[in-house]
Scaffold this motif. Structure first.
Motif, PDB file in Angstrom:
ATOM      1  N   SER A 134     -17.896   8.499  -2.617  1.00  0.00           N
ATOM      2  CA  SER A 134     -16.520   8.916  -2.337  1.00  0.00           C
ATOM      3  C   SER A 134     -15.899   8.099  -1.209  1.00  0.00           C
ATOM      4  O   SER A 134     -14.709   7.801  -1.249  1.00  0.00           O
ATOM      5  CB  SER A 134     -16.475  10.405  -2.013  1.00  0.00           C
ATOM      6  N   ALA A 135     -16.670   7.716  -0.202  1.00  0.00           N
ATOM      7  CA  ALA A 135     -16.118   6.904   0.890  1.00  0.00           C
ATOM      8  C   ALA A 135     -15.664   5.549   0.361  1.00  0.00           C
ATOM      9  O   ALA A 135     -14.614   5.034   0.736  1.00  0.00           O
ATOM     10  CB  ALA A 135     -17.149   6.727   1.998  1.00  0.00           C
ATOM     11  N   TYR A 136     -16.443   4.970  -0.544  1.00  0.00           N
ATOM     12  CA  TYR A 136     -16.076   3.690  -1.150  1.00  0.00           C
ATOM     13  C   TYR A 136     -14.764   3.835  -1.918  1.00  0.00           C
ATOM     14  O   TYR A 136     -13.892   2.989  -1.836  1.00  0.00           O
ATOM     15  CB  TYR A 136     -17.203   3.217  -2.072  1.00  0.00           C
ATOM     16  N   ARG A 137     -14.633   4.933  -2.678  1.00  0.00           N
ATOM     17  CA  ARG A 137     -13.410   5.148  -3.453  1.00  0.00           C
ATOM     18  C   ARG A 137     -12.191   5.281  -2.544  1.00  0.00           C
ATOM     19  O   ARG A 137     -11.127   4.771  -2.861  1.00  0.00           O
ATOM     20  CB  ARG A 137     -13.571   6.390  -4.329  1.00  0.00           C
ATOM     21  N   ILE A 138     -12.339   5.983  -1.420  1.00  0.00           N
ATOM     22  CA  ILE A 138     -11.210   6.156  -0.494  1.00  0.00           C
ATOM     23  C   ILE A 138     -10.794   4.816   0.089  1.00  0.00           C
ATOM     24  O   ILE A 138      -9.616   4.471   0.114  1.00  0.00           O
ATOM     25  CB  ILE A 138     -11.573   7.161   0.624  1.00  0.00           C
ATOM     26  N   VAL A 139     -11.776   4.018   0.537  1.00  0.00           N
ATOM     27  CA  VAL A 139     -11.473   2.703   1.119  1.00  0.00           C
ATOM     28  C   VAL A 139     -10.854   1.803   0.061  1.00  0.00           C
ATOM     29  O   VAL A 139      -9.876   1.103   0.327  1.00  0.00           O
ATOM     30  CB  VAL A 139     -12.752   2.071   1.725  1.00  0.00           C
ATOM     31  N   THR A 140     -11.418   1.807  -1.147  1.00  0.00           N
ATOM     32  CA  THR A 140     -10.886   0.972  -2.219  1.00  0.00           C
ATOM     33  C   THR A 140      -9.456   1.391  -2.568  1.00  0.00           C
ATOM     34  O   THR A 140      -8.586   0.546  -2.739  1.00  0.00           O
ATOM     35  CB  THR A 140     -11.778   1.053  -3.465  1.00  0.00           C
ATOM     36  N   SER A 141      -9.197   2.690  -2.645  1.00  0.00           N
ATOM     37  CA  SER A 141      -7.849   3.168  -2.958  1.00  0.00           C
ATOM     38  C   SER A 141      -6.864   2.764  -1.871  1.00  0.00           C
ATOM     39  O   SER A 141      -5.761   2.309  -2.170  1.00  0.00           O
ATOM     40  CB  SER A 141      -7.851   4.685  -3.121  1.00  0.00           C
ATOM     41  N   ALA A 142      -7.253   2.915  -0.625  1.00  0.00           N
ATOM     42  CA  ALA A 142      -6.385   2.527   0.488  1.00  0.00           C
ATOM     43  C   ALA A 142      -6.109   1.027   0.441  1.00  0.00           C
ATOM     44  O   ALA A 142      -4.981   0.578   0.665  1.00  0.00           O
ATOM     45  CB  ALA A 142      -7.018   2.921   1.820  1.00  0.00           C
ATOM     46  N   PHE A 143      -7.148   0.245   0.139  1.00  0.00           N
ATOM     47  CA  PHE A 143      -6.984  -1.197   0.046  1.00  0.00           C
ATOM     48  C   PHE A 143      -6.023  -1.558  -1.081  1.00  0.00           C
ATOM     49  O   PHE A 143      -5.160  -2.424  -0.927  1.00  0.00           O
ATOM     50  CB  PHE A 143      -8.350  -1.869  -0.163  1.00  0.00           C
ATOM     51  N   GLN A 144      -6.154  -0.890  -2.221  1.00  0.00           N
ATOM     52  CA  GLN A 144      -5.280  -1.178  -3.346  1.00  0.00           C
ATOM     53  C   GLN A 144      -3.824  -0.844  -3.016  1.00  0.00           C
ATOM     54  O   GLN A 144      -2.914  -1.584  -3.388  1.00  0.00           O
ATOM     55  CB  GLN A 144      -5.751  -0.412  -4.586  1.00  0.00           C
ATOM     56  N   VAL A 145      -3.595   0.248  -2.309  1.00  0.00           N
ATOM     57  CA  VAL A 145      -2.235   0.610  -1.894  1.00  0.00           C
ATOM     58  C   VAL A 145      -1.687  -0.461  -0.946  1.00  0.00           C
ATOM     59  O   VAL A 145      -0.536  -0.892  -1.078  1.00  0.00           O
ATOM     60  CB  VAL A 145      -2.219   2.014  -1.238  1.00  0.00           C
ATOM     61  N   LEU A 146      -2.517  -0.908   0.000  1.00  0.00           N
ATOM     62  CA  LEU A 146      -2.095  -1.947   0.944  1.00  0.00           C
ATOM     63  C   LEU A 146      -1.745  -3.232   0.201  1.00  0.00           C
ATOM     64  O   LEU A 146      -0.717  -3.860   0.473  1.00  0.00           O
ATOM     65  CB  LEU A 146      -3.191  -2.201   1.981  1.00  0.00           C
ATOM     66  N   MET A 147      -2.584  -3.637  -0.737  1.00  0.00           N
ATOM     67  CA  MET A 147      -2.317  -4.863  -1.489  1.00  0.00           C
ATOM     68  C   MET A 147      -1.044  -4.731  -2.305  1.00  0.00           C
ATOM     69  O   MET A 147      -0.244  -5.663  -2.390  1.00  0.00           O
ATOM     70  CB  MET A 147      -3.504  -5.196  -2.409  1.00  0.00           C
ATOM     71  N   ALA A 148      -0.829  -3.568  -2.904  1.00  0.00           N
ATOM     72  CA  ALA A 148       0.393  -3.357  -3.683  1.00  0.00           C
ATOM     73  C   ALA A 148       1.620  -3.452  -2.781  1.00  0.00           C
ATOM     74  O   ALA A 148       2.630  -4.062  -3.154  1.00  0.00           O
ATOM     75  CB  ALA A 148       0.344  -2.004  -4.387  1.00  0.00           C
ATOM     76  N   ALA A 149       1.524  -2.875  -1.594  1.00  0.00           N
ATOM     77  CA  ALA A 149       2.651  -2.937  -0.654  1.00  0.00           C
ATOM     78  C   ALA A 149       2.937  -4.371  -0.252  1.00  0.00           C
ATOM     79  O   ALA A 149       4.105  -4.789  -0.176  1.00  0.00           O
ATOM     80  CB  ALA A 149       2.346  -2.079   0.573  1.00  0.00           C
ATOM     81  N   ILE A 150       1.886  -5.154  -0.004  1.00  0.00           N
ATOM     82  CA  ILE A 150       2.073  -6.564   0.388  1.00  0.00           C
ATOM     83  C   ILE A 150       2.695  -7.339  -0.766  1.00  0.00           C
ATOM     84  O   ILE A 150       3.616  -8.128  -0.573  1.00  0.00           O
ATOM     85  CB  ILE A 150       0.727  -7.187   0.814  1.00  0.00           C
ATOM     86  N   LEU A 151       2.216  -7.103  -1.967  1.00  0.00           N
ATOM     87  CA  LEU A 151       2.720  -7.844  -3.121  1.00  0.00           C
ATOM     88  C   LEU A 151       4.156  -7.470  -3.473  1.00  0.00           C
ATOM     89  O   LEU A 151       4.918  -8.299  -3.955  1.00  0.00           O
ATOM     90  CB  LEU A 151       1.818  -7.620  -4.331  1.00  0.00           C
ATOM     91  N   LEU A 152       4.511  -6.235  -3.255  1.00  0.00           N
ATOM     92  CA  LEU A 152       5.853  -5.784  -3.610  1.00  0.00           C
ATOM     93  C   LEU A 152       6.874  -5.992  -2.495  1.00  0.00           C
ATOM     94  O   LEU A 152       8.076  -5.851  -2.732  1.00  0.00           O
ATOM     95  CB  LEU A 152       5.820  -4.302  -4.011  1.00  0.00           C
ATOM     96  N   TYR A 153       6.418  -6.322  -1.294  1.00  0.00           N
ATOM     97  CA  TYR A 153       7.331  -6.544  -0.183  1.00  0.00           C
ATOM     98  C   TYR A 153       8.184  -7.772  -0.472  1.00  0.00           C
ATOM     99  O   TYR A 153       7.668  -8.833  -0.797  1.00  0.00           O
ATOM    100  CB  TYR A 153       6.534  -6.743   1.118  1.00  0.00           C
ATOM    101  N   PRO A 154       9.487  -7.637  -0.365  1.00  0.00           N
ATOM    102  CA  PRO A 154      10.336  -8.793  -0.699  1.00  0.00           C
ATOM    103  C   PRO A 154      10.239  -9.875   0.369  1.00  0.00           C
ATOM    104  O   PRO A 154      10.326  -9.608   1.563  1.00  0.00           O
ATOM    105  CB  PRO A 154      11.758  -8.177  -0.743  1.00  0.00           C
ATOM    106  N   TYR A 155      10.011 -11.093  -0.072  1.00  0.00           N
ATOM    107  CA  TYR A 155       9.939 -12.244   0.842  1.00  0.00           C
ATOM    108  C   TYR A 155      11.245 -13.002   0.776  1.00  0.00           C
ATOM    109  O   TYR A 155      11.788 -13.233  -0.293  1.00  0.00           O
ATOM    110  CB  TYR A 155       8.787 -13.189   0.429  1.00  0.00           C
ATOM    111  N   ASP A 156      11.771 -13.358   1.925  1.00  0.00           N
ATOM    112  CA  ASP A 156      13.030 -14.136   1.972  1.00  0.00           C
ATOM    113  C   ASP A 156      12.775 -15.542   2.399  1.00  0.00           C
ATOM    114  O   ASP A 156      11.931 -15.920   3.070  1.00  0.00           O
ATOM    115  CB  ASP A 156      14.034 -13.485   2.912  1.00  0.00           C
TER     116      ASP A 156
END
Length: 156
Positions: A134-156
């Motif tokens: 379960s700890a691995y799943r929590i870290v992996t989920s948090a990492f995936q959310v972080l990566m999604a936020a970075i990828l979706l952040y608009p770059y100018d």
């Protein structure tokens, strides 16, 4: 655009990499290496060898060698007439490619007969990837959310 591709690649690598099962390298005899008067059966008894793992035989070149034999060759310390299975580099790495029993002896002088320099192991099918906790799943989920936020952040 190039930095966005780099983030995608990094995200994929970091998500997939922890789930890949890693093979194990076994140093035969540990710090003693491949030598006479060592109990290799005792060394191997608590280990589980899988297809894809490797055996690493370290020894003084010219003093020892490693020969893959069959069960009868192991029991009788018989060196096969075919020299294609003789390894003599002093640092031989054998990747375990198939399940089943594997037998190895030293063919120098009477090292196998008198010195007990022989090893038999049983190789299991490839190891399954461990189930994430379960700890691995929590870290992996948090990492995936972080990566999604970075990828979706608009770059100018």
């Amino acid at each position: 655009m190039a930095s966005n591709n780099l983030f995608v690649l990094l995200a994929v690598v970091l998500v997939v990499l922890p789930t890949v099962a890693m093979a194990t390298d076994y140093l035969v005899g540990d710090s003693s290496g491949w030598t006479v008067s060592f109990d290799y059966q005792n060394w191997a008894k608590d280990k589980v060898f899988h297809v894809g793992d490797s055996l690493v035989f370290n020894y003084t070149k010219g003093i020892h060698n490693v020969i893959k034999v069959d069960g009868a060759g192991f029991a009788n310390c018989t060196i096969p007439s075919d020299n294609s299975n003789v390894l003599e580099s002093g640092h031989d790495v054998i990747t375990l490619a198939a399940p089943g029993k594997k037998w190895y002896i030293c063919g120098k002088q009477r090292h196998c007969l008198d010195g007990g320099q022989k090893l038999v192991i049983n190789v299991e099918a490839a190891a399954p990837a461990p189930a994430p906790n379960s700890a691995y799943r929590i870290v992996t989920s948090a990492f995936q959310v972080l990566m999604a936020a970075i990828l979706l952040y608009p770059y100018d």
